[in-house]
Design a protein around this motif. Sequence first.
Motif, PDB file in Angstrom:
ATOM      1  N   VAL A  44       0.841  -1.197   0.000  1.00 31.67           N
ATOM      2  CA  VAL A  44       0.000   0.000   0.000  1.00 31.67           C
ATOM      3  C   VAL A  44       0.878   1.250   0.000  1.00 31.67           C
ATOM      4  CG1 VAL A  44      -1.909  -1.152   1.178  1.00 31.67           C
ATOM      5  CG2 VAL A  44      -0.180   0.036   2.520  1.00 31.67           C
ATOM      6  N   GLY A  45       0.285   2.351  -0.418  1.00 32.35           N
ATOM      7  CA  GLY A  45       1.014   3.615  -0.439  1.00 32.35           C
ATOM      8  C   GLY A  45       0.277   4.636  -1.275  1.00 32.35           C
TER       9      GLY A  45
ATOM     10  N   GLY B  37      -3.683   3.393  -5.222  1.00 28.74           N
ATOM     11  CA  GLY B  37      -3.029   4.373  -4.375  1.00 28.74           C
ATOM     12  C   GLY B  37      -3.994   5.029  -3.404  1.00 28.74           C
ATOM     13  N   ILE B  38      -3.471   5.441  -2.253  1.00 30.32           N
ATOM     14  CA  ILE B  38      -4.282   6.125  -1.242  1.00 30.32           C
ATOM     15  C   ILE B  38      -4.061   7.628  -1.373  1.00 30.32           C
ATOM     16  CG2 ILE B  38      -4.631   6.444   1.233  1.00 30.32           C
ATOM     17  CD1 ILE B  38      -3.725   3.538   1.603  1.00 30.32           C
ATOM     18  N   PHE B  39      -5.146   8.367  -1.552  1.00 31.58           N
ATOM     19  CA  PHE B  39      -5.059   9.812  -1.742  1.00 31.58           C
ATOM     20  C   PHE B  39      -6.343  10.458  -1.253  1.00 31.58           C
ATOM     21  CE2 PHE B  39      -6.912   7.813  -5.378  1.00 31.58           C
ATOM     22  CZ  PHE B  39      -7.872   8.681  -5.859  1.00 31.58           C
TER      23      PHE B  39
ATOM     24  N   LEU C 290       1.152  -9.673   6.321  1.00 33.11           N
ATOM     25  CA  LEU C 290       2.106  -8.568   6.373  1.00 33.11           C
ATOM     26  C   LEU C 290       1.632  -7.466   5.433  1.00 33.11           C
ATOM     27  CD1 LEU C 290       4.964  -7.506   7.258  1.00 33.11           C
ATOM     28  CD2 LEU C 290       5.852  -8.627   5.200  1.00 33.11           C
ATOM     29  N   VAL C 291       1.880  -6.231   5.834  1.00 31.55           N
ATOM     30  CA  VAL C 291       1.592  -5.075   4.977  1.00 31.55           C
ATOM     31  C   VAL C 291       2.889  -4.319   4.726  1.00 31.55           C
ATOM     32  CG1 VAL C 291       0.353  -2.879   4.758  1.00 31.55           C
ATOM     33  CG2 VAL C 291      -0.781  -4.857   5.818  1.00 31.55           C
ATOM     34  N   ILE C 292       3.181  -4.053   3.468  1.00 31.46           N
ATOM     35  CA  ILE C 292       4.332  -3.227   3.106  1.00 31.46           C
ATOM     36  C   ILE C 292       3.823  -1.819   2.804  1.00 31.46           C
ATOM     37  CG2 ILE C 292       6.105  -2.804   1.360  1.00 31.46           C
ATOM     38  CD1 ILE C 292       6.414  -5.807   1.057  1.00 31.46           C
ATOM     39  N   ILE C 293       4.290  -0.852   3.567  1.00 32.52           N
ATOM     40  CA  ILE C 293       3.966   0.552   3.303  1.00 32.52           C
ATOM     41  C   ILE C 293       5.078   1.110   2.422  1.00 32.52           C
ATOM     42  CG2 ILE C 293       3.506   2.820   4.302  1.00 32.52           C
ATOM     43  CD1 ILE C 293       2.741   1.410   6.909  1.00 32.52           C
TER      44      ILE C 293
ATOM     45  N   LEU D 161      -1.505   5.934   8.281  1.00 31.69           N
ATOM     46  CA  LEU D 161      -1.585   4.559   7.772  1.00 31.69           C
ATOM     47  C   LEU D 161      -1.210   3.560   8.859  1.00 31.69           C
ATOM     48  CD1 LEU D 161      -2.386   3.127   5.250  1.00 31.69           C
ATOM     49  CD2 LEU D 161      -0.069   3.392   4.363  1.00 31.69           C
ATOM     50  N   LYS D 162      -0.158   3.874   9.622  1.00 32.25           N
ATOM     51  CA  LYS D 162       0.239   2.997  10.723  1.00 32.25           C
ATOM     52  C   LYS D 162      -0.880   2.876  11.758  1.00 32.25           C
ATOM     53  CE  LYS D 162       5.299   3.234  10.838  1.00 32.25           C
ATOM     54  NZ  LYS D 162       6.460   3.560  11.690  1.00 32.25           N
ATOM     55  N   HIS D 163      -1.573   3.988  12.008  1.00 33.25           N
ATOM     56  CA  HIS D 163      -2.677   3.984  12.970  1.00 33.25           C
ATOM     57  C   HIS D 163      -3.803   3.069  12.491  1.00 33.25           C
ATOM     58  CE1 HIS D 163      -5.419   5.421  16.049  1.00 33.25           C
ATOM     59  NE2 HIS D 163      -6.316   5.653  15.105  1.00 33.25           N
TER      60      HIS D 163
END
Length: 282
Positions: free
Chosen positions: A13-14, A64-66, A89-92, A107-109
Amino acid sequence: MTQTQCCGMVAIVGKPNSGKSTLTNAFVGQKVSIVTHKPQTTRRQIQGVAIWGDAQVVFVDTPGIFNSKGKFEEALVDSAYRALRDMDLVIILIDPGDYQPEFLQTLKHKLKDRSHLVVINKSDLKKEITIEGAFVISALQGTGLDELKEEILKYIPQHPWLYEEDQLTNISEKLWSSEIVREKAMLCLHQEIPYELYVECDAYGQQENGDIRMNHNIVVSAERYKPIVLGHKGSMIKKIGTEARKELEQQLGCRVHLFLNVKATEKWKDRIHILRREGIIS
């Protein structure tokens, strides 16, 4: 099937254009997700399957996150957040040229206690940022991937494989071919046109001589866009078709007979059944 087999789901994600699709393809070793320099290229959750020894790692490429506006963009972002569920697992993925600490913290929250890694991509661009504990890679150049791979494997549990050994993605060749056509259309067209189209496959089949014949419709959101996609005397759609056919033949390893048509479906982005069919909403 043995007891030593491992299998896990890893979401990437990103923000838009952080290199999620490029990283997915790099780990799989083949192109399963289309890639352009334009945002909103990835519209559905596409899974790419990597076999690393006894481990099968299923990477989930996400939109994408926007800051979204309207049903269509909200659906894209919601699809990305849905991908965070039930992941091992999540890769940021962070683009150092577009790094915002508050975005990472948000995103971490949302991940709460879910296992995740922060990865800084595009190290080849020499734009340096520092995030404690982050991996630094270039998905395009392939640097730093071995170290990241070793870390990912620590999170992959013992589990029977989800896919057959020769299956690289969860989408069919028919759907994948539509994505390749959309990629070439996005690269060839400019301004708002790329975001106002989707591609649907009308026909797809293998002929007796091994060639594949496929018919695709490039669907735009208004009649006024059709002449732009067609181009002067059909020059634009011919260019899109030529670029798509070259890629399809290279990836499929056979001759491809590709036929393109342009259709208009007014305001398709507001039509729930189309968004569901295109995999943008569930």
